[in-house]
Write a protein that holds these residues in place. Structure first.
Motif, PDB file in Angstrom:
ATOM      1  N   HIS A  49       0.832  -1.204   0.000  1.00  0.00           N
ATOM      2  CA  HIS A  49       0.000   0.000   0.000  1.00  0.00           C
ATOM      3  C   HIS A  49       0.864   1.250   0.000  1.00  0.00           C
ATOM      4  O   HIS A  49       0.591   2.216  -0.715  1.00  0.00           O
ATOM      5  CB  HIS A  49      -0.901  -0.010   1.239  1.00  0.00           C
ATOM      6  CG  HIS A  49      -1.811   1.171   1.314  1.00  0.00           C
ATOM      7  ND1 HIS A  49      -2.893   1.335   0.485  1.00  0.00           N
ATOM      8  CD2 HIS A  49      -1.783   2.266   2.123  1.00  0.00           C
ATOM      9  CE1 HIS A  49      -3.509   2.465   0.772  1.00  0.00           C
ATOM     10  NE2 HIS A  49      -2.844   3.058   1.766  1.00  0.00           N
ATOM     11  N   ALA A  52       2.440   1.542  -3.422  1.00  0.00           N
ATOM     12  CA  ALA A  52       1.433   1.944  -4.398  1.00  0.00           C
ATOM     13  C   ALA A  52       1.091   3.413  -4.233  1.00  0.00           C
ATOM     14  O   ALA A  52       0.881   4.134  -5.215  1.00  0.00           O
ATOM     15  CB  ALA A  52       0.179   1.090  -4.220  1.00  0.00           C
ATOM     16  N   GLY A  53       1.056   3.883  -2.958  1.00  0.00           N
ATOM     17  CA  GLY A  53       0.775   5.293  -2.733  1.00  0.00           C
ATOM     18  C   GLY A  53       1.856   6.187  -3.306  1.00  0.00           C
ATOM     19  O   GLY A  53       1.573   7.208  -3.939  1.00  0.00           O
ATOM     20  N   ASN A  55       3.992   5.400  -5.728  1.00  0.00           N
ATOM     21  CA  ASN A  55       3.989   5.292  -7.184  1.00  0.00           C
ATOM     22  C   ASN A  55       2.821   6.051  -7.793  1.00  0.00           C
ATOM     23  O   ASN A  55       2.960   6.712  -8.824  1.00  0.00           O
ATOM     24  CB  ASN A  55       3.938   3.818  -7.603  1.00  0.00           C
ATOM     25  CG  ASN A  55       5.238   3.095  -7.295  1.00  0.00           C
ATOM     26  OD1 ASN A  55       6.288   3.717  -7.184  1.00  0.00           O
ATOM     27  ND2 ASN A  55       5.169   1.796  -7.134  1.00  0.00           N
ATOM     28  N   SER A  56       1.633   5.961  -7.154  1.00  0.00           N
ATOM     29  CA  SER A  56       0.473   6.637  -7.715  1.00  0.00           C
ATOM     30  C   SER A  56       0.648   8.144  -7.659  1.00  0.00           C
ATOM     31  O   SER A  56       0.225   8.857  -8.576  1.00  0.00           O
ATOM     32  CB  SER A  56      -0.791   6.218  -6.964  1.00  0.00           C
ATOM     33  OG  SER A  56      -0.720   6.617  -5.604  1.00  0.00           O
ATOM     34  N   GLU A  59       3.103   8.950 -10.482  1.00  0.00           N
ATOM     35  CA  GLU A  59       2.500   8.773 -11.804  1.00  0.00           C
ATOM     36  C   GLU A  59       1.428   9.820 -12.078  1.00  0.00           C
ATOM     37  O   GLU A  59       1.323  10.326 -13.200  1.00  0.00           O
ATOM     38  CB  GLU A  59       1.920   7.363 -11.921  1.00  0.00           C
ATOM     39  CG  GLU A  59       2.987   6.279 -11.966  1.00  0.00           C
ATOM     40  CD  GLU A  59       2.391   4.882 -11.939  1.00  0.00           C
ATOM     41  OE1 GLU A  59       1.143   4.784 -11.926  1.00  0.00           O
ATOM     42  OE2 GLU A  59       3.157   3.912 -11.908  1.00  0.00           O
ATOM     43  N   SER A  60       0.637  10.167 -11.058  1.00  0.00           N
ATOM     44  CA  SER A  60      -0.410  11.158 -11.290  1.00  0.00           C
ATOM     45  C   SER A  60       0.184  12.538 -11.547  1.00  0.00           C
ATOM     46  O   SER A  60      -0.363  13.322 -12.334  1.00  0.00           O
ATOM     47  CB  SER A  60      -1.363  11.197 -10.096  1.00  0.00           C
ATOM     48  OG  SER A  60      -0.695  11.627  -8.919  1.00  0.00           O
TER      49      SER A  60
END
Length: 369
Positions: A49, A52-53, A55-56, A59-60
């Protein structure tokens, strides 16, 4: 001779105790295994998690870069802040005698300190000189109320395109800066006249595919830059090359590259820098590879020459030689493009030599009486 009833009575008792003991051990093992599985699952989920946080968020932010960007710079400031190399870089950099009064006032009024509160920053350069503009997307801890209050003292505030927009003049410049908060803990700002239109033009289609491929390739680096080459950008790169390294042949080869990427990653007390140039033809890549290889050999020979030994401080000469000897030049076939990669390590010795070579700031002259 023992009584048969008494003998038979003792057998099931001991057997029952052993069976209970086995059942207790089995239950304990099951509980232990279940606990390990649950804790392992929680740890795995937390790590996944968290990753992913991160990376997101990265990426965003990159996805917000406009389609006509010429170059994009990304820095994971939070990750870099924790590395030994950045700590040594802080020690190397000269400390200003005093904080800029305007920045000090900004700190007091907004409570935002980039050295503490900034986590990630993404910058896109758009257009061509002299009308080049930029878009900055930054993640961190922002006190929106205090920032809005501070900006409202000398700027404007309006709602455009469903967004709350703030515009403020740039000190000492006719340009203005516009900014908005796309989401919690994220700010987007630009010197472009139309921020809503800029945010409404993200990359898409084949254009997005090309940029995203390079972002993914550099995902392991907390600091990187991606440049989409054209005649102007290659000319600007050549003009910024130090005089002793300028070469018409090198300029010609750089001008034929489609993409240039630069990635930096701290590894202990040193910074690994990877520079890669991509060309549509193998001939350009091969010629660039040969040129850089020859230049590397000549540079090492020059630093070992008697004239350089006399004129250059030994500490600086050894630091430059350390970088050149550790440099690696290779060729890569990426299918549509052929690449030349250069890997360098910026070492503590180089930072020390560079600091030694930089003259100390002069003290201001005493006032005339």
């Amino acid at each position: 001779m023992p009584h048969p009833l008494r003998q038979n009575a003792t057998i099931p008792l001991s057997t029952g105790l052993r069976q209970d003991e086995k059942r207790m051990k089995r239950r304990f093992s099951i509980v232990l295994i279940a606990t390990v599985v649950v804790l392992g699952g929680i740890a795995f989920y937390a790590a996944l998690h968290w990753a992913a946080g991160e990376n997101s968020a990265r990426e965003s932010a990159l996805a917000m870069m406009p389609s006509d960007a010429r170059s994009v710079l990304y820095a994971d400031v939070a990750a870099l802040r924790q590395t030994p190399f950045i700590a040594s870089l802080r020690d190397w950099a000269p400390t200003p005698q005093q904080v800029d009064p305007e920045y000090a006032q900004f700190l007091r009024d907004t409570g935002f300190d980039y050295e503490r509160d900034l986590d990630r920053i993404t910058v896109a350069l758009i257009g061509r000189a002299p009308s080049t503009t930029y878009l900055v997307v930054a993640d961190g801890r922002f006190d929106r109320k205090r920032i809005n209050t501070y900006t409202s003292q000398f700027g404007t505030h309006e709602s455009r395109g469903g967004r709350e927009m703030f515009t403020a003049p740039v000190s000492g410049s006719p340009r203005k800066i516009s900014f908005t908060f796309p989401r919690q803990n994220r700010i987007a700002l630009t010197d472009n006249a139309d921020l809503p239109a800029l945010l409404a033009q993200p990359m898409k289609g084949e254009d997005e595919k090309q940029w995203r491929a390079r972002y993914q390739r550099l995902s392991g680096s907390p600091l990187f830059a991606v440049v989409r080459q054209d005649a102007e950008s290659s000319q600007a790169l050549t003009q910024r090359t130090p005089g002793g390294l300028q070469s018409p042949q090198l300029a010609m080869l750089i001008g034929q590259l489609q993409w240039v990427t630069v990635a930096a990653k701290p590894e202990g007390d040193r910074l690994r820098v990877v520079i890669e140039g991509e060309s549509p033809t193998d001939a350009v890549a091969r010629e660039l590879f040969d040129f850089l290889g020859g230049a590397l050999i000549l540079a090492q020979a020059g630093l070992n020459g008697p004239r350089v030994r006399e004129q250059m401080a030994q500490q600086a000469r050894e630091a430059y030689l350390e970088i050149l000897k550790g440099a690696d030049i290779s060729r890569l076939d990426r299918g549509d493009t052929k690449s030349v990669r250069v890997v360098l390590d910026i070492t503590p010795a180089f930072l020390a030599a560079a600091r030694f070579a930089v003259p100390a700031p002069r003290e201001p002259p005493p006032p005339h009486k």
